[in-house]
Write a protein that holds these residues in place. Structure first.
Motif, PDB file in Angstrom:
ATOM      1  N   PRO A  40       0.823  -1.227   0.000  1.00  0.00           N
ATOM      2  CA  PRO A  40       0.000   0.000   0.000  1.00  0.00           C
ATOM      3  C   PRO A  40       0.843   1.257   0.000  1.00  0.00           C
ATOM      4  N   GLU A  41       1.468   1.541  -1.146  1.00  0.00           N
ATOM      5  CA  GLU A  41       2.358   2.706  -1.242  1.00  0.00           C
ATOM      6  C   GLU A  41       1.710   3.873  -1.959  1.00  0.00           C
ATOM      7  N   GLN A  42       0.717   3.608  -2.806  1.00  0.00           N
ATOM      8  CA  GLN A  42       0.141   4.667  -3.622  1.00  0.00           C
ATOM      9  C   GLN A  42      -0.980   5.382  -2.864  1.00  0.00           C
ATOM     10  N   PRO A  43      -1.127   6.703  -3.064  1.00  0.00           N
ATOM     11  CA  PRO A  43      -2.234   7.417  -2.437  1.00  0.00           C
ATOM     12  C   PRO A  43      -3.553   7.058  -3.107  1.00  0.00           C
ATOM     13  N   HIS A  59      -2.390  22.552 -10.428  1.00  0.00           N
ATOM     14  CA  HIS A  59      -1.421  21.652  -9.819  1.00  0.00           C
ATOM     15  C   HIS A  59      -1.819  20.211 -10.155  1.00  0.00           C
ATOM     16  N   ILE A  60      -0.942  19.473 -10.812  1.00  0.00           N
ATOM     17  CA  ILE A  60      -1.212  18.079 -11.184  1.00  0.00           C
ATOM     18  C   ILE A  60      -0.270  17.179 -10.397  1.00  0.00           C
ATOM     19  N   ILE A  61      -0.840  16.412  -9.458  1.00  0.00           N
ATOM     20  CA  ILE A  61      -0.049  15.499  -8.632  1.00  0.00           C
ATOM     21  C   ILE A  61      -0.303  14.076  -9.100  1.00  0.00           C
ATOM     22  N   GLY A  62       0.758  13.389  -9.435  1.00  0.00           N
ATOM     23  CA  GLY A  62       0.645  12.018  -9.908  1.00  0.00           C
ATOM     24  C   GLY A  62       1.579  11.785 -11.070  1.00  0.00           C
ATOM     25  N   ASP A  63       1.770  10.518 -11.380  1.00  0.00           N
ATOM     26  CA  ASP A  63       2.630  10.166 -12.495  1.00  0.00           C
ATOM     27  C   ASP A  63       1.978   9.031 -13.275  1.00  0.00           C
ATOM     28  N   GLY A  71       4.564  15.127 -10.370  1.00  0.00           N
ATOM     29  CA  GLY A  71       4.923  13.726 -10.286  1.00  0.00           C
ATOM     30  C   GLY A  71       4.285  13.078  -9.068  1.00  0.00           C
ATOM     31  N   TYR A  72       4.760  11.873  -8.734  1.00  0.00           N
ATOM     32  CA  TYR A  72       4.200  11.112  -7.624  1.00  0.00           C
ATOM     33  C   TYR A  72       4.463  11.806  -6.287  1.00  0.00           C
ATOM     34  N   MET A  73       3.477  11.803  -5.406  1.00  0.00           N
ATOM     35  CA  MET A  73       3.599  12.365  -4.069  1.00  0.00           C
ATOM     36  C   MET A  73       2.931  11.390  -3.096  1.00  0.00           C
TER      37      MET A  73
END
Length: 376
Positions: A11-14, A232-236, A260-262
């Motif tokens: 479980p690493e991804q938001p 603001h675009i958060i993610g990859d 990118g990934y946060m």
């Protein structure tokens, strides 16, 4: 009661499962409850060699297909890893991925297994242009739903709309229980603020299914209408370069920030004003509930679980998918009226607190675990 929460990858991804399962442990308190989380590392590849069979269909009719071969090998790897790591017994297993569910029921046939179907892998692949609707991969993946129905002691899902989707592929969809995702409010720290320039934010994997091309087109229209903003675009994801090139071609790259990934976007979201995500499909849309808990005003598409979270004009705005002008109109309405935006954001916060409480989810799951355990 000894519980196993079985995920696929760690479980690493938001968002989604990762926003909920790791926070279960402190709510299932000893001595009455003991909970373990299990998943397969991403580095495990091509380790398993066990023969895979299904009860409700013969997968060999699809075996020439590379996507099906990859899925079957992943099942073999999950079997290999589970046999190596799981050495004790459990009172109830709760699986959060079809592979985890089917493998663990095979390895623990006498243990009740509860399965939550969080999303549709085949629908995501179709929307992302990876497979064709009605094609071999689609037929294989949808066949798994009846296999799950045959073996699971209880099937759960996250929205009424997704339960309706599953009804096409199951014999007894009436037996599915809907439990929307829940969130620990302590993760979210809303901040009262006034931004001179409206701050728009989205959080998602950068894949076609999320509709970010529509968002960029809508933002270009806002700029053409004379509005200032920052997006603001958060993610990859696989289409990040394509989206960056689209922002350049639309002349909105200076207004757009790709982060990118946060790991913890909820720590960043409270500083923005409007959360927007024009998904083309969404089983639940966890990030909308998370954004609401950060006091953000919500703009989403009238699809799936998003439409169950947002009541248009009451706690957010809904627009049709794939319509950039309609999306620009909704964003313009919110950007131009801070009082209206405040009212929607507070209504969204109230609904998220009431409907998507982690305590509510835990209590409902405890009842289900006790019921399936008694029946076993």
């Amino acid at each position: 009661m000894k519980l196993l929460q079985a995920l696929f990858f760690p479980p690493e991804q938001p968002g989604g499962v990762s926003s909920m399962i790791p926070f279960f442990q402190e709510r299932f308190q000893k001595p009455n409850w003991e909970m373990e989380i299990f998943s397969i590392p991403k580095r495990v590849r091509s380790k398993g060699h066990e023969e895979v069979t299904f009860t409700t269909f013969d997968w060999h009719q699809f075996e020439e297909n590379s996507t099906v071969q990859k899925y079957i090998q992943t099942i073999r790897d999950y079997i290999w890893w589970s046999k190596m790591r799981l050495k004790q017994s459990y009172d109830v297993i709760h699986a959060h991925h079809p592979i985890a569910a089917l493998v663990l029921k095979k390895l623990f046939p006498d243990t009740p297994v509860v399965m939550t179907i969080h999303s549709s892998y085949e629908r995501e692949l179709i929307l992302n242009g990876k497979i064709e609707e009605g094609g071999i991969e689609h037929q294989f993946l949808t066949s798994l739903y009846r296999e799950l129905e045959h073996h699971m002691d209880q099937i759960l899902t996250v929205s009424e709309s997704f339960k309706q989707y599953l009804s096409t592929y199951m014999n007894h969809p009436d037996r599915i229980i809907v439990i929307p995702n829940g969130y620990d409010e302590r993760r979210f720290k809303p901040i009262s603020h006034e931004n001179e320039v409206p701050q728009l934010i989205t959080v998602c994997r950068l894949v076609p299914a999320k509709g970010l091309d529509i968002l960029l087109q809508a933002c270009a229209e806002l700029k053409a209408r004379g509005h200032s903003y920052v997006l603001h675009i958060i993610g990859d994801g696989p289409i990040r370069t394509e989206l960056e090139e689209l922002a350049v071609s639309l002349d909105i790259y200076d207004e757009t920030i790709f982060y990118g990934y946060m790991l913890h976007p909820e720590q960043f979201m409270p500083f923005s004003d409007i959360f927007v995500l024009p998904s083309r499909a969404e089983a639940f849309g966890s990030v909308f509930a998370e954004a609401a808990l950060c006091w953000l005003a919500l703009v989403g598409t009238d699809v799936g679980g998003i439409a169950e979270q947002i009541e248009d004009g009451v706690n957010g705005l809904l627009v049709p998918p794939d319509q950039p002008t309609a999306l620009a109109d909704a964003l313009e309405k919110m950007m131009g009226d801070p009082v209206y935006r405040y009212q929607l954001s507070r209504a969204g916060w109230e609904k998220a607190k009431k409907s998507y409480s982690l305590t509510r989810v835990v209590n409902e799951l405890k009842n289900i675990y006790l019921q399936v355990n008694r029946k076993s």
